[in-house]
Design an enzyme around this catalytic site. Structure first.
Site, mmCIF file in Angstrom:
data_model
loop_
_atom_site.group_PDB
_atom_site.id
_atom_site.type_symbol
_atom_site.label_atom_id
_atom_site.label_comp_id
_atom_site.label_asym_id
_atom_site.label_seq_id
_atom_site.Cartn_x
_atom_site.Cartn_y
_atom_site.Cartn_z
ATOM 1 N N HIS A 1 0.845 -1.209 0.000
ATOM 2 C CA HIS A 1 0.000 0.000 0.000
ATOM 3 C C HIS A 1 0.877 1.254 0.000
ATOM 4 C CE1 HIS A 1 -3.208 -2.619 2.140
ATOM 5 N NE2 HIS A 1 -3.610 -2.441 0.906
ATOM 6 N N LYS B 1 -18.630 -6.046 6.305
ATOM 7 C CA LYS B 1 -17.404 -6.864 6.222
ATOM 8 C C LYS B 1 -17.166 -7.508 7.581
ATOM 9 C CE LYS B 1 -13.015 -7.014 3.945
ATOM 10 N NZ LYS B 1 -12.220 -6.430 2.903
ATOM 11 N N ARG C 1 -1.583 -6.469 -8.377
ATOM 12 C CA ARG C 1 -0.473 -7.333 -7.983
ATOM 13 C C ARG C 1 -0.259 -8.464 -8.977
ATOM 14 N NH1 ARG C 1 -2.977 -8.006 -2.206
ATOM 15 N NH2 ARG C 1 -4.642 -8.207 -3.689
ATOM 16 N N SER D 1 -3.060 -7.565 2.939
ATOM 17 C CA SER D 1 -3.395 -7.417 4.363
ATOM 18 C C SER D 1 -3.764 -8.777 4.952
ATOM 19 C CB SER D 1 -4.571 -6.452 4.538
ATOM 20 O OG SER D 1 -4.218 -5.181 4.073
HETATM 21 O O1 PNS Z 1 -8.719 -3.221 -0.058
HETATM 22 P P1 PNS Z 1 -9.953 -3.781 -0.695
HETATM 23 O O2 PNS Z 1 -10.839 -4.424 0.347
HETATM 24 O O3 PNS Z 1 -9.636 -4.713 -1.820
HETATM 25 O O4 PNS Z 1 -10.752 -2.520 -1.328
HETATM 26 C C1 PNS Z 1 -11.967 -2.711 -2.019
HETATM 27 C C2 PNS Z 1 -12.670 -1.380 -2.337
HETATM 28 C C3 PNS Z 1 -12.841 -0.566 -1.089
HETATM 29 C C4 PNS Z 1 -11.809 -0.601 -3.304
HETATM 30 C C5 PNS Z 1 -14.039 -1.739 -2.983
HETATM 31 O O5 PNS Z 1 -14.677 -2.687 -2.188
HETATM 32 C C6 PNS Z 1 -14.965 -0.539 -3.152
HETATM 33 O O6 PNS Z 1 -14.703 0.330 -3.932
HETATM 34 N N1 PNS Z 1 -16.070 -0.546 -2.378
HETATM 35 C C7 PNS Z 1 -17.030 0.543 -2.380
HETATM 36 C C8 PNS Z 1 -18.393 0.089 -2.891
HETATM 37 C C9 PNS Z 1 -18.554 0.384 -4.370
HETATM 38 O O7 PNS Z 1 -18.337 1.494 -4.824
HETATM 39 N N2 PNS Z 1 -18.934 -0.648 -5.162
HETATM 40 C C10 PNS Z 1 -19.145 -0.482 -6.589
HETATM 41 C C11 PNS Z 1 -17.948 -0.940 -7.388
HETATM 42 S S1 PNS Z 1 -18.098 -2.642 -7.720
#
Ligand code: PNS
Length: 164
Positions: free
Chosen positions: A17, A41, A91, A129
């Site tokens: 990150h 979550k 990644r 993570s």
């Molecule tokens: O670190 P992560 O858990 O992989 O991050 C995921 C994240 C936060 C980027 C993703 O879950 C997100 O953007 N969630 C917000 C909900 C949203 O906008 N959903 C629509 C797109 S599919």
């Protein structure tokens, strides 16, 4: 002004990150590291408050980076913050499918917001993570996987309370 959002769970923030934050901060005017507050979550290891603290500890030498959290749709948050860029780290090929789906969904919802992918530093291509949490759970060493300040923060926290 080019404002970008780097969204994620950051539970906890890793060296991967931090690498993306540093590189993205160089090519944007302002970078907002945005922690997703997701009440659905299950079992985050760290509270939003702690994740914000950890991120603030590792970005304190970067003048154009700030830490925030959001709830709901990422694109709504991006529009609210007047950000036209979403930064994502990639990644491995395994990341591609879900990132592709999210990027296209976000573009459908807000075509004016562009998703930009940055390739991970090869040193961190295995890192997540979840991997860090699993190592911690079994008492393994997380040196070089999380920034030193995050390691110290986790160490202090573990002294005072059980993390598992
Ligand atoms: O670190 P992560 O858990 O992989 O991050 C995921 C994240 C936060 C980027 C993703 O879950 C997100 O953007 N969630 C917000 C909900 C949203 O906008 N959903 C629509 C797109 S599919």
């Amino acid at each position: 002004m080019k404002i970008a959002i780097y969204p994620g769970s950051f539970d906890p923030p890793t060296m991967g990150h931090l690498d993306i934050i540093r590189r993205a901060s160089k090519i944007t005017d302002k970078l907002i590291v945005a922690i997703l507050y997701n009440p659905n979550k299950t079992n985050p290891m760290f509270s939003i408050k702690d994740r914000k603290k950890m991120l603030n500890l590792i970005i304190n030498d970067l003048d154009n980076v700030e830490v925030d959290f959001f709830e709901g749709l990422l694109v709504d948050y991006a529009v609210k913050k007047q950000a036209k860029i979403i930064v994502k780290g990639l990644r491995a090929i395994s990341d591609f499918e879900s990132e592709f789906q999210m990027a296209l969904t976000n573009r459908k919802l807000a075509p004016q917001v562009e998703t930009v992918f940055m390739m991970t530093n090869d040193k961190y291509s295995f890192l997540s993570s979840s991997v860090v949490k699993e190592i911690m759970e079994f008492g393994g060493c997380i040196d070089d996987l999380v920034p030193e300040k995050v390691k110290e923060f986790i160490g202090e926290k573990a002294k005072n309370e059980s993390l598992f």
